[in-house]
Design an enzyme around this catalytic site. Structure first.
Site, mmCIF file in Angstrom:
data_model
loop_
_atom_site.group_PDB
_atom_site.id
_atom_site.type_symbol
_atom_site.label_atom_id
_atom_site.label_comp_id
_atom_site.label_asym_id
_atom_site.label_seq_id
_atom_site.Cartn_x
_atom_site.Cartn_y
_atom_site.Cartn_z
ATOM 1 N N ALA A 41 -1.684 2.699 -4.586
ATOM 2 C CA ALA A 41 -1.365 4.256 -4.344
ATOM 3 C C ALA A 41 -1.706 4.581 -2.894
ATOM 4 C CB ALA A 41 -2.541 5.204 -5.335
ATOM 5 N N VAL A 68 1.066 -1.120 -0.057
ATOM 6 C CA VAL A 68 0.046 -0.170 0.038
ATOM 7 C C VAL A 68 0.778 1.204 0.117
ATOM 8 C CG1 VAL A 68 -1.957 1.166 1.106
ATOM 9 C CG2 VAL A 68 -1.750 -1.259 1.387
ATOM 10 N N CYS A 69 0.737 2.145 -1.110
ATOM 11 C CA CYS A 69 1.172 3.472 -1.048
ATOM 12 C C CYS A 69 2.808 3.052 -0.981
ATOM 13 C CB CYS A 69 0.794 4.404 0.261
ATOM 14 S SG CYS A 69 1.164 6.255 -0.059
ATOM 15 N N SER A 70 3.529 3.888 -0.079
ATOM 16 C CA SER A 70 5.131 3.802 -0.135
ATOM 17 C C SER A 70 5.477 2.428 0.392
ATOM 18 C CB SER A 70 5.675 4.858 0.881
ATOM 19 O OG SER A 70 5.252 4.692 2.205
ATOM 20 N N THR A 99 2.655 3.605 -6.975
ATOM 21 C CA THR A 99 2.741 3.981 -5.495
ATOM 22 C C THR A 99 1.729 5.473 -5.345
ATOM 23 O OG1 THR A 99 4.144 4.397 -3.594
ATOM 24 C CG2 THR A 99 4.776 5.149 -5.722
#
Length: 322
Positions: A157, A104-106, A124
């Protein structure tokens, strides 16, 4: 661990919503389906971690004692920017044995650091895509989608995109009815495709500093059905066509044609999601002219036709208006 086990990696400065959001989705799916996921959290040494918002999470175990999960989830947080070397080493050695690896994300930075994204397409948070691409040139970074799946690895993202991805995995495991039930319980929509853009056309492009161009951007958004050719837009802004094209790209970071395309696609998506208007009417209202032109634009940008997009992401079957 159960057949469909989920192991969530936690670390200091983890984003708490990136942990609890997907966990709530998987937990709800297990309750509804009667086939619960075995969900555990693990830190590198088994010690409690402090999230970026100040909460303390007490993991179930240390990563070396966690075993091999069906789904390995790596969340976001400032802790991904300066990760413990031992965490990267553990991912490099053990993530490959999981059936699915999800970030998830970073969290994608940790997967990339472990070499898991080499030669793969990934995403991301939009603000980190440039950093991911620069630091890990072997990763094919796509900044637009809310999540990307390449083989058994899925990257997503920002925070809520982790929930979208978890719902997609639940739909894969237990079917659409279960995923829809969980989405309703959490008061979110089961309607965002993975390749839906992370942000709107206006946010994707910079806002022009030049007042005529800034006003023109807003006018385009309000009039997607108008003649939005370069010649007409240049005339409206008071530029020659050549000067207008150069100035627009310099000020916004994109070409007039691409900006218009994003605006029209965004408006068409909204009408398909929120109204009962027929595809023909929507194609005219959004400046495509014909349903076939709109279909081509959807397939190119989203990988799906308008009718299929509506079937999947309209909350209720619409009564169509021609």
């Amino acid at each position: 661990m159960t057949q469909r086990s989920v192991l969530v990696v936690v670390f200091d400065d983890v984003q708490s919503l990136d942990v609890t959001g997907p966990v709530e989705v998987f937990t709800g799916a297990g309750r509804h389906s009667g086939d619960p996921y075995g969900i555990r959290t693990a830190s590198l040494d088994g010690a409690p971690v402090r999230t970026s918002s100040g909460l303390t999470l007490v993991p179930d175990c240390a990563l070396p004692d966690a075993g091999t999960p069906h789904t390995l989830l790596v969340p976001d947080g400032h802790g991904t920017r300066r990760p413990a070397p031992g965490l990267i080493d553990w991912l490099r050695k053990h993530a490959r044995y999981a059936e699915r690896v999800v970030s998830v994300c970073s969290g994608a930075l940790l997967l990339a650091g472990a070499g898991l994204l080499d030669g793969r397409r990934a995403t991301t948070h939009w603000s980190l895509c440039g950093h991911l691409a620069e630091k890990y040139p072997d990763v094919e970074v796509d900044p637009d989608p809310i999540f990307v799946r390449d083989g058994n690895i899925a990257t997503s993202a920002g925070v809520t995109a982790g929930i979208d991805l978890a719902l997609a995995l639940v739909e894969e495991d237990h079917g659409r009815d279960t995923a829809l039930t969980v989405a309703r319980h959490l008061v979110v929509f089961l309607r965002r495709p993975g390749n839906q853009a992370q942000f709107s056309a206006q946010l994707a492009a910079q806002t022009a500093r030049c007042e005529p161009l800034r006003e023109l951007q807003q006018w385009i958004t309000e009039h997607p059905d108008a003649d939005l050719s370069v010649e007409r837009l240049a005339e409206r802004a008071g530029f020659s066509p050549r000067h207008f094209a150069r100035a627009f790209r310099s000020e916004t970071g994109t070409t007039p044609g691409r900006y218009v395309g994003r605006v029209r696609l965004e408006q068409a998506r909204r009408l398909l999601e929120d109204t009962a208007d027929g595809v023909e009417r929507i194609s005219r209202a959004c400046g495509y002219g014909t349903p076939e032109a709109m279909r081509r634009a959807f397939v190119k940008a989203l990988g799906t036709a308008p009718a299929e997009y509506r079937r999947r992401f309209h909350p209720d079957p619409p009564v169509r208006v021609p």
